[in-house]
Motif scaffolding. Sequence first.
Motif, mmCIF file in Angstrom:
data_model
loop_
_atom_site.group_PDB
_atom_site.id
_atom_site.type_symbol
_atom_site.label_atom_id
_atom_site.label_comp_id
_atom_site.label_asym_id
_atom_site.label_seq_id
_atom_site.Cartn_x
_atom_site.Cartn_y
_atom_site.Cartn_z
ATOM 1 N N GLY A 10 65.727 -9.557 31.307
ATOM 2 C CA GLY A 10 66.457 -10.144 30.187
ATOM 3 C C GLY A 10 67.862 -9.576 30.061
ATOM 4 O O GLY A 10 68.832 -10.327 29.860
ATOM 5 N N VAL A 11 67.986 -8.268 30.171
ATOM 6 C CA VAL A 11 69.305 -7.635 30.099
ATOM 7 C C VAL A 11 70.211 -8.178 31.203
ATOM 8 O O VAL A 11 71.354 -8.591 30.963
ATOM 9 N N LEU A 12 69.697 -8.181 32.425
ATOM 10 C CA LEU A 12 70.484 -8.674 33.559
ATOM 11 C C LEU A 12 70.816 -10.155 33.415
ATOM 12 O O LEU A 12 71.907 -10.596 33.800
ATOM 13 N N SER A 13 69.888 -10.920 32.848
ATOM 14 C CA SER A 13 70.132 -12.352 32.659
ATOM 15 C C SER A 13 71.312 -12.604 31.737
ATOM 16 O O SER A 13 72.120 -13.518 31.964
ATOM 17 N N HIS A 14 71.423 -11.807 30.679
ATOM 18 C CA HIS A 14 72.563 -11.952 29.778
ATOM 19 C C HIS A 14 73.871 -11.599 30.493
ATOM 20 O O HIS A 14 74.877 -12.313 30.329
ATOM 21 N N LEU A 15 73.850 -10.541 31.282
ATOM 22 C CA LEU A 15 75.067 -10.153 32.004
ATOM 23 C C LEU A 15 75.471 -11.222 33.019
ATOM 24 O O LEU A 15 76.653 -11.531 33.177
ATOM 25 N N LEU A 16 74.493 -11.788 33.703
ATOM 26 C CA LEU A 16 74.766 -12.818 34.710
ATOM 27 C C LEU A 16 75.301 -14.100 34.087
ATOM 28 O O LEU A 16 76.062 -14.837 34.720
ATOM 29 N N SER A 17 74.902 -14.355 32.857
ATOM 30 C CA SER A 17 75.265 -15.619 32.221
ATOM 31 C C SER A 17 76.758 -15.740 31.945
ATOM 32 O O SER A 17 77.266 -16.831 31.659
ATOM 33 N N ASP A 18 77.479 -14.637 32.044
ATOM 34 C CA ASP A 18 78.913 -14.644 31.789
ATOM 35 C C ASP A 18 79.707 -15.217 32.952
ATOM 36 O O ASP A 18 80.926 -15.352 32.869
ATOM 37 N N GLY A 19 79.039 -15.511 34.060
ATOM 38 C CA GLY A 19 79.702 -16.130 35.201
ATOM 39 C C GLY A 19 80.155 -15.140 36.265
ATOM 40 O O GLY A 19 80.188 -13.932 36.049
ATOM 41 N N GLU A 20 80.506 -15.684 37.420
ATOM 42 C CA GLU A 20 80.902 -14.851 38.563
ATOM 43 C C GLU A 20 82.129 -14.012 38.256
ATOM 44 O O GLU A 20 82.232 -12.849 38.671
ATOM 45 N N GLU A 21 83.093 -14.604 37.553
ATOM 46 C CA GLU A 21 84.352 -13.910 37.301
ATOM 47 C C GLU A 21 84.174 -12.674 36.429
ATOM 48 O O GLU A 21 84.990 -11.743 36.467
ATOM 49 N N ALA A 22 83.093 -12.615 35.658
ATOM 50 C CA ALA A 22 82.862 -11.477 34.756
ATOM 51 C C ALA A 22 82.034 -10.375 35.412
ATOM 52 O O ALA A 22 81.913 -9.281 34.854
ATOM 53 N N TRP A 23 81.473 -10.646 36.589
ATOM 54 C CA TRP A 23 80.628 -9.654 37.260
ATOM 55 C C TRP A 23 81.513 -8.626 37.969
ATOM 56 O O TRP A 23 82.224 -8.949 38.916
ATOM 57 N N ARG A 24 81.449 -7.380 37.535
ATOM 58 C CA ARG A 24 82.343 -6.341 38.046
ATOM 59 C C ARG A 24 81.632 -5.290 38.901
ATOM 60 O O ARG A 24 82.244 -4.294 39.276
ATOM 61 N N VAL A 25 80.364 -5.496 39.175
ATOM 62 C CA VAL A 25 79.586 -4.505 39.925
ATOM 63 C C VAL A 25 79.503 -4.922 41.396
ATOM 64 O O VAL A 25 79.093 -6.039 41.707
ATOM 65 N N GLU A 26 79.894 -4.017 42.285
ATOM 66 C CA GLU A 26 79.857 -4.322 43.716
ATOM 67 C C GLU A 26 78.463 -4.156 44.305
ATOM 68 O O GLU A 26 78.050 -4.907 45.192
ATOM 69 N N SER A 27 77.754 -3.139 43.835
ATOM 70 C CA SER A 27 76.410 -2.892 44.363
ATOM 71 C C SER A 27 75.484 -2.450 43.227
ATOM 72 O O SER A 27 75.761 -1.451 42.561
ATOM 73 N N PRO A 28 74.409 -3.214 42.973
ATOM 74 C CA PRO A 28 74.030 -4.447 43.658
ATOM 75 C C PRO A 28 74.949 -5.598 43.256
ATOM 76 O O PRO A 28 75.379 -5.678 42.099
#
Length: 245
Positions: free
Chosen positions: A115-133
């Motif tokens: 659930g936590v990860l799902s909320h973070l992912l929902s912000d779209g590719e441009e908002a994802w700032r983590v390289e690994s994973p």
Amino acid sequence: MKLHCYNRLVRASLLLNSLACQVEREQKKVLGDLEIVEVMCTFIQTKLKNKVCDELLKGFSDKGELLRNMMDLMANIAEVQKLWQNLMNEEYVTVFTIFLESKKDGIEVRYNAAGVLSHLLSDGEEAWRVESPNRDEVIWRIVQAIQRWPLESQRNINYRSFGPILNLVRCFRSHASQYWAVWALCNLTKVYPDKYIKLLKEEGGLEILRKVMRDPRPITAIQELAKQVIDRVQMPVEASEEIND
């Protein structure tokens, strides 16, 4: 005297915890304005430093109950969009991804981690700032985890609103987020129909799921779960009672 003061502190802490779990959003804000959370965090940090485990601090890293409670709270935090930037770092995301494979306490830890990860992912590719994973890996691992969860899983959870979940049902930017949300609704309406079918209807969830069904973008698993929920909600009361018996 010290023991007496300590016992009063423990009772007060347990009362505050119970209160925070029951009150509504505006009342919780009042607790925050009083800086109660900061005081309790300082108290817990002292106990951790001194390795004290008592009725207030219910266990350490090897305690399943503590892990479940922590992930319950993280799931609540992740529902607040303005806090996502605080969770979007490699350390947190790595831990949450590892917890997708947790075997402790049924599926609760895995469910909340997803659930936590799902909320973070929902912000779209441009908002994802983590390289690994990376984002694609996290999406893949969430989907793989959900596919292993029995829909009949009993839950130690209490939703007063489906608002945050329904927001993810609408999320077509991350099929993992949408998958988690629709799975949650399917599980809750199946295992606890008396409470959650009514809540889903009241919050307009049925029409949102119908839109998902009509949209070509969701993966097959999402479409199938959405159909299960819709069929269950629309099922005549008599038929529903026969199935539950």
